[in-house]
Design an enzyme around this catalytic site. Structure first.
Site, PDB file in Angstrom:
ATOM      1  N   HIS A   1      23.746 -17.162  36.943  1.00 48.04           N
ATOM      2  CA  HIS A   1      23.116 -17.564  35.687  1.00 48.04           C
ATOM      3  C   HIS A   1      24.212 -18.094  34.763  1.00 48.04           C
ATOM      4  CE1 HIS A   1      21.261 -17.623  31.879  1.00 48.04           C
ATOM      5  NE2 HIS A   1      21.826 -16.507  31.456  1.00 48.04           N
TER       6      HIS A   1
ATOM      7  N   CYS B   1      16.711 -14.200  31.490  1.00 48.14           N
ATOM      8  CA  CYS B   1      17.636 -15.042  32.272  1.00 48.14           C
ATOM      9  C   CYS B   1      17.619 -14.699  33.762  1.00 48.14           C
ATOM     10  CB  CYS B   1      19.043 -14.908  31.708  1.00 48.14           C
ATOM     11  SG  CYS B   1      19.126 -15.366  29.966  1.00 48.14           S
TER      12      CYS B   1
ATOM     13  N   ASN C   1      23.594 -21.830  27.701  1.00 51.88           N
ATOM     14  CA  ASN C   1      22.758 -20.862  28.425  1.00 51.88           C
ATOM     15  C   ASN C   1      21.292 -21.281  28.282  1.00 51.88           C
ATOM     16  OD1 ASN C   1      21.179 -18.664  29.144  1.00 51.88           O
ATOM     17  ND2 ASN C   1      22.538 -17.148  28.212  1.00 51.88           N
TER      18      ASN C   1
HETATM   19  N1  COA Z   1      32.557 -18.824  15.675  1.00 51.44           N
HETATM   20  C1  COA Z   1      33.630 -18.238  15.121  1.00 51.44           C
HETATM   21  N2  COA Z   1      33.771 -16.893  15.056  1.00 51.44           N
HETATM   22  C2  COA Z   1      32.774 -16.151  15.573  1.00 51.44           C
HETATM   23  C3  COA Z   1      31.636 -16.713  16.154  1.00 51.44           C
HETATM   24  C4  COA Z   1      31.536 -18.114  16.192  1.00 51.44           C
HETATM   25  N3  COA Z   1      30.492 -18.751  16.753  1.00 51.44           N
HETATM   26  N4  COA Z   1      30.823 -15.722  16.585  1.00 51.44           N
HETATM   27  C5  COA Z   1      31.442 -14.558  16.293  1.00 51.44           C
HETATM   28  N5  COA Z   1      32.621 -14.817  15.653  1.00 51.44           N
HETATM   29  C6  COA Z   1      33.606 -13.879  15.163  1.00 51.44           C
HETATM   30  C7  COA Z   1      33.039 -12.525  14.850  1.00 51.44           C
HETATM   31  O1  COA Z   1      32.477 -12.494  13.556  1.00 51.44           O
HETATM   32  C8  COA Z   1      34.237 -11.644  14.979  1.00 51.44           C
HETATM   33  O2  COA Z   1      34.983 -11.749  13.792  1.00 51.44           O
HETATM   34  P1  COA Z   1      35.723 -10.462  13.190  1.00 51.44           P
HETATM   35  O3  COA Z   1      36.716 -10.055  14.239  1.00 51.44           O
HETATM   36  O4  COA Z   1      36.331 -10.995  11.944  1.00 51.44           O
HETATM   37  O5  COA Z   1      34.649  -9.440  12.973  1.00 51.44           O
HETATM   38  C9  COA Z   1      35.052 -12.305  16.091  1.00 51.44           C
HETATM   39  O6  COA Z   1      34.571 -13.646  16.181  1.00 51.44           O
HETATM   40  C10 COA Z   1      34.894 -11.624  17.412  1.00 51.44           C
HETATM   41  O7  COA Z   1      33.507 -11.432  17.633  1.00 51.44           O
HETATM   42  P2  COA Z   1      32.971 -10.831  18.985  1.00 51.44           P
HETATM   43  O8  COA Z   1      31.492 -10.788  18.957  1.00 51.44           O
HETATM   44  O9  COA Z   1      33.700  -9.547  19.259  1.00 51.44           O
HETATM   45  O10 COA Z   1      33.488 -11.938  19.996  1.00 51.44           O
HETATM   46  P3  COA Z   1      33.585 -11.889  21.532  1.00 51.44           P
HETATM   47  O11 COA Z   1      34.977 -12.091  21.960  1.00 51.44           O
HETATM   48  O12 COA Z   1      32.842 -10.727  22.115  1.00 51.44           O
HETATM   49  O13 COA Z   1      32.781 -13.210  21.941  1.00 51.44           O
HETATM   50  C11 COA Z   1      30.634 -13.835  22.771  1.00 51.44           C
HETATM   51  C12 COA Z   1      31.431 -13.342  21.567  1.00 51.44           C
HETATM   52  C13 COA Z   1      29.158 -13.909  22.366  1.00 51.44           C
HETATM   53  C14 COA Z   1      31.139 -15.199  23.160  1.00 51.44           C
HETATM   54  C15 COA Z   1      30.844 -12.838  23.940  1.00 51.44           C
HETATM   55  O14 COA Z   1      30.631 -11.522  23.508  1.00 51.44           O
HETATM   56  C16 COA Z   1      29.933 -13.124  25.080  1.00 51.44           C
HETATM   57  O15 COA Z   1      30.013 -14.155  25.708  1.00 51.44           O
HETATM   58  N6  COA Z   1      29.009 -12.193  25.429  1.00 51.44           N
HETATM   59  C17 COA Z   1      28.008 -12.417  26.429  1.00 51.44           C
HETATM   60  C18 COA Z   1      26.860 -13.131  25.798  1.00 51.44           C
HETATM   61  C19 COA Z   1      25.885 -13.667  26.801  1.00 51.44           C
HETATM   62  O16 COA Z   1      26.278 -14.269  27.767  1.00 51.44           O
HETATM   63  N7  COA Z   1      24.602 -13.464  26.527  1.00 51.44           N
HETATM   64  C20 COA Z   1      23.547 -13.952  27.334  1.00 51.44           C
HETATM   65  C21 COA Z   1      23.440 -13.208  28.606  1.00 51.44           C
HETATM   66  S1  COA Z   1      22.051 -13.703  29.487  1.00 51.44           S
END
Ligand code: COA
Length: 339
Positions: free
Chosen positions: A260, A118, A290
């Site tokens: 980004h 990215c 993304n």
């Molecule tokens: N729908 C519903 N629930 C979901 C889910 C989805 N698509 N994806 C994950 N969950 C659940 C998980 O299983 C977890 O459940 P649990 O508490 O029962 O275990 C809960 O939601 C929280 O998961 P978590 O991964 O801790 O969520 P989060 O608040 O960190 O959000 C992202 C997840 C991916 C949105 C967040 O971490 C993020 O944006 N990270 C950056 C990712 C990114 O930008 N990557 C590219 C960079 S170039």
């Protein structure tokens, strides 16, 4: 190749391309257990585009974006000296840039791929500007293009909601130093955390019977979302500040924040940390998700098309992602380069 002399570099034109197939959050919730509400509140994404159909690749999107940029300034592709294709999803591990070069008819251009996930477009712009500022080349096409939909595990709800396919392009030209528009850059890599976001190569356990050679194939995207989030929100503001400091500029000088397009919450958190008003954030994340290396040139192209950016505006551009890599470019926009 000309002799070495310090020149400036500027962006002459931009272009972008998106596939016609869209996938909404509601449609994704028919594939994995998720909801529009969950995706929207955690990411700001409402829909994304997917490159569907047989024999469609990143090259098709890259060509479309490149041709749009060339058309805007009626540039003959034979005037291009260099093409940099920033992509992590080539359709040939040896690189896809040469196919783009041939298909747009840029037969005088050297072409190579640049892999930096990215951050690819930011690194591509910096690389291009080095060739331009040294006087080696006059016209460079930088394309950021990715089709990560092909590398997603569509049963993994933690990643499949995030990514989309697109391409964006910018044509850069050398110019007198006093017209320099790519004011400075600040780049970083930390491979210690590469496991947090990767499309890893997995070897077969059993080697070739005669050669003790372990062959394999690439897996799907894997990501530690929380760690990537923390990395982006802590490191990107620092990079932007360092870059502004090197130019003796301050946050107040920034007219536009072009990050980004990974996640709306990351965009807002970075702007908050820098005390940049949310009205200065360029975002199109809700429509495309993304799009990896394509996200910055796609958002830039749309902002230009919408006449958001004015002459002499300062744009802080920052990329971040797998590697881990991250970095900033400060651009002074020129009216002559619009559309
Ligand atoms: N729908 C519903 N629930 C979901 C889910 C989805 N698509 N994806 C994950 N969950 C659940 C998980 O299983 C977890 O459940 P649990 O508490 O029962 O275990 C809960 O939601 C929280 O998961 P978590 O991964 O801790 O969520 P989060 O608040 O960190 O959000 C992202 C997840 C991916 C949105 C967040 O971490 C993020 O944006 N990270 C950056 C990712 C990114 O930008 N990557 C590219 C960079 S170039």
């Amino acid at each position: 190749m000309k002799s070495f002399m310090i020149q400036g570099s500027k962006i002459l034109a931009t272009g972008s391309a998106i596939p016609s197939t869209s996938l909404s959050n509601d449609q994704i919730s028919e594939i994995v257990q998720t909801s529009d509400e969950w995706i929207s509140t955690r990411t700001g994404i409402k829909e994304r585009r997917l490159l569907t159909g047989l024999n469609q690749s990143v090259i098709d999107l890259a060509i479309l974006a490149a041709n749009k940029a060339l058309d805007k300034i009626s540039m003959d592709p034979s005037n291009l000296d260099l093409i940099i294709l920033a992509t992590s999803s080539p359709n040939d591990l040896f690189g896809s840039a040469s196919q783009v070069q041939a298909k747009i008819g840029a037969l005088n251009a050297v072409a190579f791929d640049l892999t930096a996930a990215c951050s690819g477009f930011v690194l591509g712009l910096v690389t291009a500007s080095q060739f331009l500022r040294s006087g080696s080349y006059r016209n460079v096409l930088v394309i950021g293009a990715d089709v990560l939909s092909k590398w997603i595990d569509w049963s993994d709800r933690s990643t499949c909601i995030l990514f989309g396919d697109a391409a964006g392009a910018a044509i850069l030209q050398s110019c007198p130093i006093e017209d320099n528009a790519i004011l400075n850059f600040q780049l970083n890599t930390d491979g210690n955390y590469s496991d947090n976001l990767s499309i890893a190569y997995q070897e077969e356990i059993i080697p070739h019977p005669l050669l003790n050679l372990h062959q394999g194939s690439f897996k799907y995207i894997s990501m530690n979302g929380r760690e990537v989030y923390k990395f982006a929100v802590s490191q990107v503001p620092l990079s932007i500040l360092k870059c502004l400091n090197s130019l003796k500029m301050s946050i107040d000088d920034v007219d536009w924040l072009l990050l980004h397009q990974a996640n709306e919450r990351i965009l807002n958190a970075v702007a908050d940390k820098l005390c940049i008003s949310s009205s200065k954030i360029i975002t199109n994340l809700s429509k495309y998700g993304n799009t990896s290396a394509a996200s910055i040139p796609l958002a830039l192209d749309e902002a230009i098309e919408e006449n958001k950016i004015s002459n002499n505006d300062i744009i802080a551009v920052a990329g971040f992602g797998a590697g881990l890599t991250w970095g900033t470019i400060i651009i002074r926009w020129e009216s002559a380069i619009l559309k």
